[in-house]
Scaffold this motif. Structure first.
Motif, PDB file in Angstrom:
ATOM      1  N   GLU A   6      54.162  -1.536  35.151  1.00  0.00           N
ATOM      2  CA  GLU A   6      53.175  -0.737  35.849  1.00  0.00           C
ATOM      3  C   GLU A   6      53.727   0.581  36.372  1.00  0.00           C
ATOM      4  N   ALA A   7      54.914   0.956  35.926  1.00  0.00           N
ATOM      5  CA  ALA A   7      55.421   2.264  36.300  1.00  0.00           C
ATOM      6  C   ALA A   7      54.526   3.314  35.659  1.00  0.00           C
ATOM      7  N   ARG A  85      54.266   4.221  29.193  1.00  0.00           N
ATOM      8  CA  ARG A  85      52.994   3.980  28.515  1.00  0.00           C
ATOM      9  C   ARG A  85      52.770   2.505  28.198  1.00  0.00           C
ATOM     10  N   SER A  86      53.805   1.794  27.739  1.00  0.00           N
ATOM     11  CA  SER A  86      53.532   0.440  27.288  1.00  0.00           C
ATOM     12  C   SER A  86      54.778  -0.221  26.729  1.00  0.00           C
ATOM     13  N   GLU A 103      51.565  -0.884  17.318  1.00  0.00           N
ATOM     14  CA  GLU A 103      52.899  -0.480  17.754  1.00  0.00           C
ATOM     15  C   GLU A 103      53.118  -0.748  19.233  1.00  0.00           C
ATOM     16  N   ARG A 104      52.047  -0.653  20.005  1.00  0.00           N
ATOM     17  CA  ARG A 104      52.129  -0.804  21.456  1.00  0.00           C
ATOM     18  C   ARG A 104      51.128  -1.846  21.935  1.00  0.00           C
ATOM     19  N   LEU A 105      51.546  -2.636  22.926  1.00  0.00           N
ATOM     20  CA  LEU A 105      50.639  -3.620  23.499  1.00  0.00           C
ATOM     21  C   LEU A 105      49.428  -2.944  24.115  1.00  0.00           C
ATOM     22  N   ALA A 106      49.598  -1.706  24.564  1.00  0.00           N
ATOM     23  CA  ALA A 106      48.478  -0.971  25.155  1.00  0.00           C
ATOM     24  C   ALA A 106      47.283  -0.918  24.213  1.00  0.00           C
ATOM     25  N   GLY A 119      48.210  -2.057  34.947  1.00  0.00           N
ATOM     26  CA  GLY A 119      49.448  -2.235  34.202  1.00  0.00           C
ATOM     27  C   GLY A 119      49.240  -2.887  32.843  1.00  0.00           C
ATOM     28  N   ILE A 120      49.932  -2.379  31.848  1.00  0.00           N
ATOM     29  CA  ILE A 120      49.949  -2.996  30.518  1.00  0.00           C
ATOM     30  C   ILE A 120      51.060  -4.034  30.563  1.00  0.00           C
ATOM     31  N   THR A 121      50.715  -5.253  30.960  1.00  0.00           N
ATOM     32  CA  THR A 121      51.724  -6.245  31.308  1.00  0.00           C
ATOM     33  C   THR A 121      51.874  -7.327  30.247  1.00  0.00           C
ATOM     34  N   VAL A 122      53.072  -7.892  30.204  1.00  0.00           N
ATOM     35  CA  VAL A 122      53.333  -9.136  29.484  1.00  0.00           C
ATOM     36  C   VAL A 122      53.593 -10.210  30.536  1.00  0.00           C
ATOM     37  N   PRO A 123      53.223 -11.463  30.221  1.00  0.00           N
ATOM     38  CA  PRO A 123      52.614 -11.933  28.981  1.00  0.00           C
ATOM     39  C   PRO A 123      51.138 -11.585  28.922  1.00  0.00           C
ATOM     40  N   ALA A 124      50.638 -11.528  27.697  1.00  0.00           N
ATOM     41  CA  ALA A 124      49.213 -11.334  27.472  1.00  0.00           C
ATOM     42  C   ALA A 124      48.825 -12.130  26.236  1.00  0.00           C
ATOM     43  N   ILE A 125      47.602 -12.603  26.206  1.00  0.00           N
ATOM     44  CA  ILE A 125      47.096 -13.280  25.018  1.00  0.00           C
ATOM     45  C   ILE A 125      46.054 -12.378  24.370  1.00  0.00           C
ATOM     46  N   VAL A 126      46.213 -12.167  23.067  1.00  0.00           N
ATOM     47  CA  VAL A 126      45.354 -11.254  22.310  1.00  0.00           C
ATOM     48  C   VAL A 126      44.551 -12.056  21.290  1.00  0.00           C
TER      49      VAL A 126
END
Length: 341
Positions: A6-7, A85-86, A103-106, A119-126
């Protein structure tokens, strides 16, 4: 990972003069057996996005492996570092996740929420068919793997969140999160001496409490591994390589706290725990990404990791790691090997 991802500007994690406050506004959508949120349990449909550096993601990796859900839920592994960014899939050929094609989780977040600002955070389920993020609510995610995906658990999978122990597990998890899991970050990202000292004492008071609790019992709740052990383990395993020095949690090293050190080694040597840990990714992430704490980006060579494999003696306390179940089979997914003695 709420803190790391989240920076919003070039590696800024500390707000001078204030204490660290974690943004806990996560995407609360759930994947359930009845699909009440619009996302039903369905093997092969979802992809778990993680970084092996992240303690919150490490929980999901462990739970997925212990329950034998590898075939039901595939896993995308981001590299250990990211920019403002991500998280990026720079470990994959061409820097693109081979299943999601991004290329990016974002990209998965924006596919569902254009202009997503948190925030583009992990973990995430897609969701693989749509490429949309479903949830990044890491605390709920691991519980749902235990309770909603039971039809796809391996034979012999442990009960990580047994109904008879849930109240006690929830109570332990709440204080461990506040004082230990998040406590190390409250030390490391403190913006004032006062905020740091308050977080430091709170952390070590809770570690002393945990040591007293674990002196006479092998696991945190009951006589088998549960969700509570998973959640504490991912902080303990990062303590000496990162939190002791980088986050100034330096009253003692974990290796100097006999009960917690033996407990952590016991779990590390249990199939499904240590074989998910990548110390190289862990150290590279914290020391390279947190440039306002470590401006040079130099990654320390120590500590020696071979002592994780030394005898711990916790078997004398009884308990059975998997209860009436069995250990998971050897891992099939790559992890940097831990040096042997």
């Amino acid at each position: 990972m709420g803190d790391e991802a989240e920076a919003t500007t070039g590696g800024k994690y500390v707000e001078p003069g204030s204490e660290f406050t974690r943004d806990q506004r996560y995407i609360a959508t759930r994947i359930t057996t009845d699909g009440r949120d619009g996302w039903p349990v369905e093997p092969g449909r979802y992809r778990l996005a993680v970084s092996r550096a992240c303690p919150w993601a490490n929980r999901l990796i462990i739970v997925r492996r212990l329950l034998g859900l590898e075939a039901a839920i595939s896993m995308a592994v981001a590299g250990p570092t990211h920019d403002a960014r991500s998280w990026t899939f720079d470990l994959d050929p061409g820097g693109r996740d081979p299943v999601l094609g991004i290329e990016r989780l974002a990209d998965a977040y924006f596919a569902r929420f254009p202009g997503y600002e948190r925030g583009i955070t992990v973990p995430a389920i897609v969701d693989v068919p749509t490429g949309q993020v479903v949830t990044n609510d890491y605390a709920r995610m691991s519980l749902d793997l235990s309770t909603e995906w039971t039809a796809y658990h391996r034979s012999g999978a442990p009960e990580l969140y047994p109904e008879r122990l849930r109240d006690e597990i929830d109570e332990v998890n709440a204080v461990v999160f506040a004082d230990v899991n998040n406590g190390v970050y409250r030390c490391g990202f403190a913006g004032s001496q006062q905020a740091y000292e308050m977080a430091y004492h709170r952390l070590f008071d809770r570690l002393d409490w945990l040591a007293e609790r674990l002196a006479g019992q092998r696991y945190l709740v009951g006589d088998t591994i549960t969700e509570a052990d998973v959640r504490l383990f991912t902080t303990l395993v990062r303590f000496d390589p990162v939190y002791h020095g980088h986050f100034k949690c330096n009253r003692q090293k974990l290796a100097e706290m006999p009960v917690l050190w033996a407990y952590a080694r016991d779990l590390f040597q249990t199939p499904g725990f240590g074989d998910t840990v990548d110390f190289d990714h862990i150290k590279r992430h914290y020391y390279e990404v947190h440039r306002d704490i470590n401006p040079t980006g130099i990654v320390p060579l120590g500590p020696d990791l071979a002592n994780w494999l030394t005898p711990h003696g916790r078997e004398q306390l009884g308990g059975r790691p998997f209860g009436n179940g069995t250990p998971p089979p050897p891992p099939t997914e790559r992890v940097t090997p831990t040096p042997l003695p």
